[in-house]
Design a protein around this motif. Structure first.
Motif, mmCIF file in Angstrom:
data_model
loop_
_atom_site.group_PDB
_atom_site.id
_atom_site.type_symbol
_atom_site.label_atom_id
_atom_site.label_comp_id
_atom_site.label_asym_id
_atom_site.label_seq_id
_atom_site.Cartn_x
_atom_site.Cartn_y
_atom_site.Cartn_z
ATOM 1 N N TRP A 12 0.669 3.262 12.048
ATOM 2 C CA TRP A 12 0.021 3.570 13.317
ATOM 3 C C TRP A 12 -0.765 2.378 13.842
ATOM 4 O O TRP A 12 -0.749 1.298 13.241
ATOM 5 N N THR A 13 -1.459 2.563 14.944
ATOM 6 C CA THR A 13 -2.126 1.475 15.667
ATOM 7 C C THR A 13 -2.955 0.581 14.761
ATOM 8 O O THR A 13 -2.879 -0.649 14.843
ATOM 9 N N ASN A 14 -3.773 1.180 13.900
ATOM 10 C CA ASN A 14 -4.644 0.375 13.042
ATOM 11 C C ASN A 14 -3.838 -0.523 12.104
ATOM 12 O O ASN A 14 -4.240 -1.657 11.818
ATOM 13 N N ALA A 15 -2.697 -0.032 11.641
ATOM 14 C CA ALA A 15 -1.849 -0.849 10.762
ATOM 15 C C ALA A 15 -1.257 -2.031 11.516
ATOM 16 O O ALA A 15 -1.205 -3.151 10.990
ATOM 17 N N TRP A 16 -0.807 -1.794 12.753
ATOM 18 C CA TRP A 16 -0.212 -2.892 13.524
ATOM 19 C C TRP A 16 -1.248 -3.940 13.894
ATOM 20 O O TRP A 16 -0.925 -5.133 13.978
ATOM 21 N N ARG A 17 -2.504 -3.516 14.079
ATOM 22 C CA ARG A 17 -3.570 -4.495 14.316
ATOM 23 C C ARG A 17 -3.782 -5.374 13.089
ATOM 24 O O ARG A 17 -4.011 -6.584 13.202
ATOM 25 N N ALA A 18 -3.711 -4.762 11.911
ATOM 26 C CA ALA A 18 -3.842 -5.536 10.672
ATOM 27 C C ALA A 18 -2.658 -6.486 10.497
ATOM 28 O O ALA A 18 -2.830 -7.656 10.127
ATOM 29 N N LEU A 19 -1.444 -5.997 10.764
ATOM 30 C CA LEU A 19 -0.257 -6.851 10.649
ATOM 31 C C LEU A 19 -0.284 -7.979 11.666
ATOM 32 O O LEU A 19 0.187 -9.089 11.387
ATOM 33 N N ASP A 20 -0.846 -7.704 12.835
ATOM 34 C CA ASP A 20 -1.014 -8.744 13.850
ATOM 35 C C ASP A 20 -1.957 -9.835 13.338
ATOM 36 O O ASP A 20 -1.703 -11.031 13.524
ATOM 37 N N ALA A 21 -3.049 -9.425 12.695
ATOM 38 C CA ALA A 21 -3.980 -10.394 12.127
ATOM 39 C C ALA A 21 -3.306 -11.274 11.080
ATOM 40 O O ALA A 21 -3.618 -12.456 10.940
ATOM 41 N N LEU A 22 -2.334 -10.711 10.372
ATOM 42 C CA LEU A 22 -1.610 -11.448 9.329
ATOM 43 C C LEU A 22 -0.447 -12.261 9.881
ATOM 44 O O LEU A 22 0.137 -13.075 9.179
ATOM 45 N N GLY A 23 -0.069 -11.990 11.141
ATOM 46 C CA GLY A 23 1.005 -12.749 11.773
ATOM 47 C C GLY A 23 2.402 -12.302 11.439
ATOM 48 O O GLY A 23 3.358 -13.077 11.575
ATOM 49 N N ILE A 24 2.577 -11.042 11.026
ATOM 50 C CA ILE A 24 3.922 -10.567 10.674
ATOM 51 C C ILE A 24 4.308 -9.312 11.455
ATOM 52 O O ILE A 24 5.286 -8.647 11.125
ATOM 53 N N ASP A 25 3.544 -8.983 12.482
ATOM 54 C CA ASP A 25 3.812 -7.745 13.223
ATOM 55 C C ASP A 25 5.107 -7.804 14.007
ATOM 56 O O ASP A 25 5.886 -6.845 14.016
ATOM 57 N N ASN A 26 5.379 -8.924 14.665
ATOM 58 C CA ASN A 26 6.554 -8.992 15.544
ATOM 59 C C ASN A 26 7.872 -8.912 14.771
ATOM 60 O O ASN A 26 8.843 -8.325 15.246
ATOM 61 N N SER A 27 7.913 -9.496 13.581
ATOM 62 C CA SER A 27 9.151 -9.466 12.799
ATOM 63 C C SER A 27 9.503 -8.048 12.374
ATOM 64 O O SER A 27 10.678 -7.737 12.136
ATOM 65 N N LEU A 28 8.506 -7.166 12.269
ATOM 66 C CA LEU A 28 8.759 -5.768 11.920
ATOM 67 C C LEU A 28 8.981 -4.911 13.160
ATOM 68 O O LEU A 28 9.826 -4.016 13.166
ATOM 69 N N ARG A 29 8.227 -5.184 14.222
ATOM 70 C CA ARG A 29 8.342 -4.384 15.446
ATOM 71 C C ARG A 29 9.765 -4.397 16.010
ATOM 72 O O ARG A 29 10.252 -3.388 16.518
ATOM 73 N N GLU A 30 10.418 -5.533 15.903
ATOM 74 C CA GLU A 30 11.732 -5.658 16.549
ATOM 75 C C GLU A 30 12.805 -4.806 15.882
ATOM 76 O O GLU A 30 13.842 -4.543 16.477
ATOM 77 N N HIS A 31 12.544 -4.338 14.653
ATOM 78 C CA HIS A 31 13.537 -3.535 13.937
ATOM 79 C C HIS A 31 13.290 -2.037 14.039
ATOM 80 O O HIS A 31 14.178 -1.242 13.720
ATOM 81 N N TYR A 32 12.089 -1.637 14.461
ATOM 82 C CA TYR A 32 11.731 -0.217 14.418
ATOM 83 C C TYR A 32 11.198 0.242 15.771
ATOM 84 O O TYR A 32 10.203 -0.301 16.265
ATOM 85 N N PRO A 33 11.829 1.264 16.367
ATOM 86 C CA PRO A 33 11.432 1.714 17.704
ATOM 87 C C PRO A 33 10.087 2.429 17.700
ATOM 88 O O PRO A 33 9.641 2.979 16.688
ATOM 89 N N LEU A 34 9.471 2.418 18.858
ATOM 90 C CA LEU A 34 8.164 3.052 19.051
ATOM 91 C C LEU A 34 8.308 4.563 19.103
ATOM 92 O O LEU A 34 9.205 5.106 19.762
ATOM 93 N N ILE A 35 7.420 5.273 18.405
ATOM 94 C CA ILE A 35 7.368 6.739 18.455
ATOM 95 C C ILE A 35 6.396 7.126 19.559
ATOM 96 O O ILE A 35 5.217 6.763 19.497
ATOM 97 N N PRO A 36 6.837 7.841 20.575
ATOM 98 C CA PRO A 36 5.951 8.178 21.692
ATOM 99 C C PRO A 36 4.954 9.278 21.322
ATOM 100 O O PRO A 36 5.179 10.450 21.557
ATOM 101 N N ARG A 37 3.819 8.888 20.728
ATOM 102 C CA ARG A 37 2.836 9.876 20.280
ATOM 103 C C ARG A 37 1.403 9.500 20.671
ATOM 104 O O ARG A 37 0.445 9.959 20.067
ATOM 105 N N GLY A 38 1.197 8.667 21.673
ATOM 106 C CA GLY A 38 -0.161 8.328 22.086
ATOM 107 C C GLY A 38 -0.658 7.045 21.457
ATOM 108 O O GLY A 38 -1.132 6.145 22.143
ATOM 109 N N ASN A 39 -0.584 6.936 20.145
ATOM 110 C CA ASN A 39 -0.881 5.697 19.431
ATOM 111 C C ASN A 39 0.407 4.924 19.245
ATOM 112 O O ASN A 39 1.499 5.455 19.428
#
Length: 393
Positions: free
Chosen positions: A53-80
């Motif tokens: 969820w959002t808090n995890a992606w913020r942590a992955l962004d801080a680590l610099g590996i969020d984009n490599s994971l985002r591109e493989h997994y679609p967004l779940i439309p649930r508010g966060n």
């Protein structure tokens, strides 16, 4: 007898799961080397997948590996921001970013000793390691947490069967999280990319009954299908499509929240993070997410302590120990109430969702399920801060 060589390391992390690898990567990003000891022979990929969820992606962004994971997994439309990610791919991504030699497999720690300002770790193979900093990311049954004196996690009275279904030609469904509550059972499924579904079934249980199922995937499958027979056809299809070697069953444990308020998250140059710190029920999907939070905060606090003075300044072990102790105390202060809140919120949400009976069903329909959802969203809308040593959050 030939004397076994004793190895010295500045920072040793016990456990090569999400918390362990992420902490090592956070420290690496800040210029600090660590050694991760993993008891198994390869990456621990039990659990198949997890929703970040959002808090995890913020942590992955801080680590610099969020984009490599985002591109493989679609967004779940649930508010966060939520995406269901294969655990194997998350761990492999973390491992790839680490310097060679950071992760040491088949390295089970069996005991911990004090030796001056350092800790001496005895491994199952007879070798020993001496370290300035010891971080326990060794899961629910953590040896490091036991050394700190934290009471053991307790059984919640519920268990979970999880599975991972693969559709070689694609499943064709939109990325959406489906969750159902009926008769004391919580069942849900969510696409994990274009070719896979991750699903879970939590239920009120007795440990004796679970022991009979844990080694029998066919029995797990039949049990789940019997519990979801009244649900839409797709719900059962996901379970039917799951290979028997892609089933798992485990009791759900949690650390009693007040144990975190009264116990030691850190002591001297030792601390715990991830499931070793705050095992919780999965009802708000924050187990892996909060482990990522822990890792960023811990790497930041430890780097602030160790990099506080210029490297060419003469330092002694006592000064090092004092700085490390203060850094880990800062980590504990930041994570104590957050961990307390997460464990408590997960338990309350699980109680609401799986409680049965006419009165409870009426209350859930009227407002309790909306209340439970709002708790989950609130817990996910959290920022652990950037990965730097300026102290900003």
């Amino acid at each position: 007898m030939q004397e076994i060589m004793e190895i010295e390391e500045d920072i040793v992390i016990v456990g090569g799961g999400i918390a362990g690898l992420t902490t090592a990567l956070g420290l690496h990003r800040l210029g600090l080397r660590s050694l991760v000891l993993e008891s198994s022979e390869s990456l621990r990929i039990a659990g198949f997948a997890l929703t970040l969820w959002t808090n995890a992606w913020r942590a992955l962004d801080a680590l610099g590996i969020d984009n490599s994971l985002r591109e493989h997994y679609p967004l779940i439309p649930r508010g966060n921001e939520g995406r269901c990610v294969r655990r194997k791919e998350l761990l492999e991504t973390l491992e790839r970013e680490l310097p060679h030699g950071t992760l040491r497999y088949s390295s089970k720690v069996v005991s911990i000793e004090e030796t001056g300002y350092r800790k001496l770790l005895h491994l199952a193979d007879g070798s020993t390691l001496k370290t300035k900093v010891l971080i326990g990311c060794d899961g629910v049954n953590s040896l490091v947490a036991k050394w700190l004196g934290l009471p053991k996690p307790v059984f919640s009275g519920r268990s979970a069967i999880r599975g991972f279904a693969e559709y070689p030609d694609g499943h064709g469904f939109h990325p959406s999280l489906h969750v159902y509550y009926e008769g004391g059972v919580r069942y849900g499924y969510v696409p994990c990319g274009a070719n896979c579904f991750y699903w879970f079934c939590t239920y009120n249980s007795s440990l004796q009954y679970d022991e009979g199922m844990q080694e029998n995937p066919a029995k797990m499958k039949q049990f789940v299908l019997s519990k979801i027979s009244q649900l839409p056809k797709q719900a059962a299809e996901v379970v039917e499509m799951t290979d028997l070697d892609s089933f798992s069953c485990s009791p759900l444990k949690l650390r009693l929240p007040w144990n975190l308020l009264l116990g030691n998250i850190s002591e001297g140059n030792v601390c715990v993070a991830g499931d070793a710190l705050h095992p919780m029920t999965p009802d708000i999907g924050q187990g892996g997410c909060s482990a990522l939070e822990d890792s960023v905060v811990l790497a930041r606090c430890l780097a602030e302590a160790l990099l506080k003075n210029p490297r060419n300044e003469i330092q002694n072990e006592e000064e090092d120990y004092t700085r490390i102790q203060k850094g880990l105390e800062k980590f504990a202060k930041e994570r104590r109430w957050r961990s307390f809140s997460l464990i408590s919120a997960a338990y309350v949400v699980g109680f609401i969702q799986q409680r049965d009976g006419k009165v409870m069903r009426f209350l859930k329909e009227k407002f309790l399920l909306r209340f439970a959802a709002s708790i989950g969203w609130k817990m996910a809308d959290f920022h652990c801060g950037e990965l730097n040593i300026s102290g900003s959050k």
